[in-house]
Scaffold this motif. Structure first.
Motif, short mmCIF file in Angstrom:
data_model
loop_
_atom_site.label_atom_id
_atom_site.label_comp_id
_atom_site.label_asym_id
_atom_site.label_seq_id
_atom_site.Cartn_x
_atom_site.Cartn_y
_atom_site.Cartn_z
N LEU A 1 0.77 -0.99 -0.04
CA LEU A 1 0.08 -0.06 0.07
C LEU A 1 0.85 1.07 0.00
O LEU A 1 1.79 1.48 0.95
N THR A 2 0.70 2.06 -0.96
CA THR A 2 1.64 3.35 -1.29
C THR A 2 0.63 4.36 -0.72
O THR A 2 -0.32 4.69 -1.20
N LEU A 3 1.19 5.31 0.20
CA LEU A 3 0.49 6.56 0.40
C LEU A 3 1.38 7.58 -0.07
O LEU A 3 2.74 7.64 0.11
N LEU A 4 0.74 8.22 -0.83
CA LEU A 4 1.34 9.54 -1.74
C LEU A 4 1.84 10.63 -0.85
O LEU A 4 0.93 10.92 0.36
N PRO A 5 2.73 11.56 -1.13
CA PRO A 5 2.86 12.58 -0.31
C PRO A 5 2.07 13.90 -0.48
O PRO A 5 2.43 15.01 -0.95
N GLN A 6 0.83 13.90 -0.12
CA GLN A 6 -0.14 14.66 -0.33
C GLN A 6 -0.06 15.76 0.97
O GLN A 6 -0.54 16.89 0.75
N PRO B 1 -2.94 17.61 -4.39
CA PRO B 1 -3.26 16.73 -5.58
C PRO B 1 -2.38 15.69 -5.52
O PRO B 1 -0.96 15.73 -5.51
N PRO B 2 -2.83 14.24 -5.76
CA PRO B 2 -2.09 13.16 -5.90
C PRO B 2 -1.23 13.47 -7.24
O PRO B 2 -1.36 13.83 -8.09
N THR B 3 0.11 12.80 -7.03
CA THR B 3 1.22 12.79 -8.00
C THR B 3 1.38 11.60 -8.83
O THR B 3 1.31 10.38 -7.85
N TRP B 4 1.48 11.26 -10.05
CA TRP B 4 1.39 9.98 -10.64
C TRP B 4 2.70 9.11 -10.07
O TRP B 4 3.67 9.55 -10.13
N PRO B 5 2.07 8.02 -9.74
CA PRO B 5 3.23 7.04 -9.12
C PRO B 5 3.87 6.33 -10.23
O PRO B 5 3.50 5.07 -10.46
N ALA B 6 4.82 6.80 -10.87
CA ALA B 6 5.64 6.18 -12.04
C ALA B 6 6.13 4.69 -11.80
O ALA B 6 6.12 3.84 -12.54
N GLU B 7 6.65 4.57 -10.54
CA GLU B 7 7.14 3.34 -10.09
C GLU B 7 6.17 2.00 -10.12
O GLU B 7 6.62 1.09 -10.24
N LEU B 8 4.87 2.50 -9.98
CA LEU B 8 3.77 1.38 -10.05
C LEU B 8 3.01 1.51 -11.43
O LEU B 8 2.85 0.39 -11.68
N PHE B 9 2.76 2.65 -11.90
CA PHE B 9 1.77 2.54 -13.02
C PHE B 9 2.77 2.81 -14.32
O PHE B 9 2.04 3.04 -15.34
N GLY B 10 4.06 3.03 -14.17
CA GLY B 10 4.81 3.11 -15.55
C GLY B 10 5.07 4.95 -15.69
O GLY B 10 4.32 5.73 -15.35
N GLU B 11 6.10 4.91 -16.53
CA GLU B 11 6.72 6.50 -16.81
C GLU B 11 5.55 6.96 -17.88
O GLU B 11 4.96 6.51 -18.67
N ILE B 12 5.85 8.17 -17.58
CA ILE B 12 4.96 9.24 -18.42
C ILE B 12 5.79 9.33 -19.82
O ILE B 12 6.99 9.35 -19.93
N ASP C 1 -5.94 19.42 -11.78
CA ASP C 1 -5.05 18.70 -10.98
C ASP C 1 -5.43 17.48 -10.36
O ASP C 1 -6.35 17.39 -9.55
N GLY C 2 -4.82 16.12 -10.82
CA GLY C 2 -4.90 15.01 -9.90
C GLY C 2 -6.26 14.23 -10.52
O GLY C 2 -6.45 13.18 -9.92
N ILE C 3 -6.76 14.86 -11.68
CA ILE C 3 -7.90 14.07 -12.15
C ILE C 3 -7.85 12.67 -12.40
O ILE C 3 -8.89 11.91 -12.48
N TRP C 4 -6.70 12.31 -13.08
CA TRP C 4 -6.45 10.63 -13.19
C TRP C 4 -6.65 9.90 -12.18
O TRP C 4 -6.98 8.74 -12.29
N VAL D 1 -4.70 12.49 -22.52
CA VAL D 1 -4.89 11.43 -21.31
C VAL D 1 -3.39 11.59 -20.60
O VAL D 1 -3.37 11.69 -19.35
N GLU D 2 -2.61 11.43 -21.19
CA GLU D 2 -1.13 11.44 -20.69
C GLU D 2 -0.56 12.81 -20.03
O GLU D 2 -0.11 12.68 -19.19
N TYR D 3 -1.24 13.93 -20.81
CA TYR D 3 -1.05 15.12 -19.79
C TYR D 3 -1.66 15.24 -18.66
O TYR D 3 -1.17 15.93 -17.66
N LEU D 4 -2.86 14.82 -18.60
CA LEU D 4 -3.89 14.86 -17.40
C LEU D 4 -3.26 14.07 -16.11
O LEU D 4 -3.55 14.28 -15.16
N LYS D 5 -2.28 13.22 -16.88
CA LYS D 5 -1.75 12.22 -15.56
C LYS D 5 -0.73 13.22 -14.60
O LYS D 5 -0.43 12.73 -13.66
#
Length: 634
Positions: free
Chosen positions: A40-45, A350-361, A511-514, A604-608
């Motif tokens: 379980l990852t907690l984002l730095p919000q 807003p949450p920031t995209w977790p690239a280490e789990l969901f993949g790089e932008i 921001d964070g809509i993804w 979609v990629e930018y909205l991430k």
């Protein structure tokens, strides 16, 4: 006569069989099995201290008068397992940490969460020596989670995926309230279940008969309230559109609760417009909040939310007569805690995209997406930052203040039921004996100011709730000895309780809509790619209730799965029309030109990464074409 007797016996046995089948389905809900994520990852919000306060600070709500220890001791209908066991509550969409599945050690019990319950379950006392009531906090509905490849990402301030609000029993089952009611019934009615329940609550293996009877007497009115609400809502047909996971007709439910339950059954209205639980980051900057931009004062918004979730409210005395003067209106809302929670929300990022789990932008695609966003989206979604001295700057002490674009339903074309209900439903509040001259001195501002005197025989929901909230707020401040200066601060920038009733929806910054699927106010579009597609390319029905995230499309996976809820866009309040990019006339919900599939992927990629400086600074500049209004075609 013998034949008639056999027929009657057959009818009785058939009815008994049908009743048993119905009871089985109602008490054995069709909800997904819970599989704990590996991590379980907690984002730095925000910091952990603010997160803990958000999860477990009570706001004064009561679940039909249910005590906290009663809830934790309830047994499931068809097993001896506790209803409040973390793995069981997780099946209904409530969020737990996988660590909660491990046996609790006596010395490791969290004082903020002694019952080892999910996010958003807390407790409070109304008096120093009174019972601890089960309290549902705002975090229960405004915390999300996304799962991918066996890993989970917590989204603080995001959208929940449970069905806590639903009270109407269905053979399909799945609603938390329905399941809890059946656990209450079985625990109360079956001696062996009640004995185990009493041992847990009374903390003794051999409770006295008198103590058990007192416990049973205490549980009875809770059971009566739960099933009384279910019966009332069912036989009146108040909620014909099933809410399902992640949605509630919050405005309709609070109006029915306040105006129908407390004042007159003639005030019940059909509530057929469920909405998503909106995300909370940045809302302290908004000039107007709620999906239809109907409210502006933070304290009033939070009091209204607490009343909607179950805070007690007294409008009439024990003889059914209206409370008058300083006796109006006692409520269990905890204004100090509501203020503390609101202040903490200023920290929530807003949450920031977790690239280490969901993949790089894909930076090249995201760069193109930023240019497309500026061309097609920014005009409505901004953010539109007000400047000091602007005539509509509501709270000069609030910096920044963002102007929310309100888009008429005739323009945006999305399902209008929510906005229409709020604007058109009216209620008879004459039994409360309000005087128009006293209402003029309340801390309420109506936009626009009405040209005629208010008609209390058919007052709108928004206006009626605003005045009731003002009375509750006034009483709570007085009882707590809060000075007028401190009241202004706690209200939020000295704002009045503002009321608007627009046939429109708010276009909030993205921001964070993804991290907030499904999309549109009613959750009718499962992912961002479909939201940017023509209506005929959107799914007309799909399954919800899964937390499995698709990072490519930026939305939940929608295939059929055991325990899933089938969302049908053909049902009233569920339409997925509008907010459409399609060539041709700009009307009936068509708001922009057609976007090619590649352009949609780029957006979609930018909205991430929108609003994430770590990514925005790495994007390259792509020329932005000017926005063009397109043909209106009359």
């Amino acid at each position: 006569m013998r034949i008639i007797g056999r027929v009657l016996l057959g009818v009785f046995l058939l009815a008994l069989l049908l009743g048993a089948v119905a009871l089985w389905y109602v008490a054995h809900p069709n909800v997904p099995e819970y599989t704990p994520p590996q991590t379980l990852t907690l984002l730095p919000q925000w910091d952990q201290q603010a997160r803990e306060r958000y999860y477990y600070t009570p706001q004064g709500t009561q679940v039909k008068g249910l005590h906290y220890d009663w809830f934790t001791a309830l047994r499931q209908p068809f097993s001896d397992e506790r209803f409040a066991a973390p793995a069981n509550l997780a099946r209904y969409g409530f969020l737990i940490d996988p660590e909660q599945l491990k046996p609790q050690q006596p010395g490791a019990i969290d004082p903020n969460n002694p019952g080892n319950l999910p996010v958003g379950f807390s407790r409070h006392q109304d008096s120093a020596n009174g019972p601890w009531y089960l309290d549902i906090t705002c975090s229960a509905c405004h915390t999300g989670e996304l799962r991918y490849n066996g890993h989970a990402v917590r989204i603080d301030g995001g959208a929940a995926m449970h069905s806590i609000a639903s009270t109407v029993p269905t053979l399909r089952g799945g609603a938390f309230g329905q399941a809890m009611g059946m656990s209450l019934l079985f625990t109360y009615a079956l001696p062996w279940k009640f004995d185990a329940f009493a041992q847990d609550v009374l903390k003794t293996e051999h409770p006295s008969a008198a103590d058990k009877q007192a416990l049973r007497d205490g549980l009875k009115p809770v059971l009566k309230q739960v099933f009384g609400t279910a019966w009332n809502d069912w036989h009146r047909g108040l909620y014909p559109t099933e809410e399902g996971p992640g949605r509630a007709d919050a405005f309709g439910r609070i109006a029915n609760g306040v105006f129908g339950d407390h004042i007159s059954a003639d005030n019940y209205r059909v509530a057929n417009a469920p909405v998503n639980y909106p995300q909370l980051w940045d809302i302290w900057k908004f000039d107007w909040v709620q999906w239809n931009g109907s409210a502006m004062q933070p304290m009033a918004r939070n009091i209204g939310e607490a009343l909607g979730v179950g805070a007690t409210l007294g409008l009439l005395d024990s003889d059914g007569q209206p409370l008058l003067g300083d006796a109006r209106y006692p409520a269990s809302v905890r204004i100090d805690d509501l203020f503390r929670l609101e202040e903490d929300l200023h920290q929530l990022k807003p949450p920031t995209w977790p690239a280490e789990l969901f993949g790089e932008i894909d930076l090249k695609r995201a760069s193109q997406g930023r240019a497309l966003f500026r061309e097609n989206c920014q005009r409505c979604h901004g953010p539109h930052v007000k400047q000091p001295g602007d005539p509509d700057y509501l709270a000069p002490a609030r910096v920044p203040e963002w102007r929310m674009s309100m888009i008429p339903t005739t323009v945006i074309g999305t399902d209008p039921t929510t906005a229409d209900n709020i604007a058109s439903h009216s209620y008879d509040l004459r039994p409360l004996k309000w005087q128009l001259d006293e209402l003029q001195h309340m801390d309420v501002a109506l936009y626009p100011e009405p040209k005629q005197a208010l008609d209390l025989s058919k007052l709108s929901a928004a206006k009626g709730l605003a005045y009731i909230t003002a009375f509750v707020e006034q009483r709570a401040y007085r009882d707590a000895g809060i000075s007028p200066e401190q009241q202004q601060r706690m209200n939020g920038y000295g704002l009045k309780i503002g009321v608007r009733e627009l046939a429109a929806y708010k276009a909030r910054p993205l921001d964070g809509i993804w991290a907030t699927p499904p999309f549109l106010h009613n959750g009718s579009v499962p992912n961002l790619f479909e939201l940017l597609s023509p209506v005929d390319e959107r799914e007309s029905q799909f399954y919800v209730g899964s937390f499995d995230y698709d990072p490519t499309f930026a939305g939940y996976r929608t295939g059929k799965f055991p325990g899933g809820f089938l969302y049908r866009t053909s049902v009233t309040g569920n339409s997925n029309r509008g907010h459409e990019f399609r060539d041709g006339c700009r009307r009936d919900g068509v708001i922009g030109r057609a976007l090619s599939p590649e352009e949609r992927w780029a957006l979609v990629e930018y909205l991430k990464v929108l609003g994430n400086p770590a990514y925005e600074s790495r994007l390259s500049d792509v020329p932005t074409p000017p926005w063009t209004p397109g043909p209106t075609c009359g």
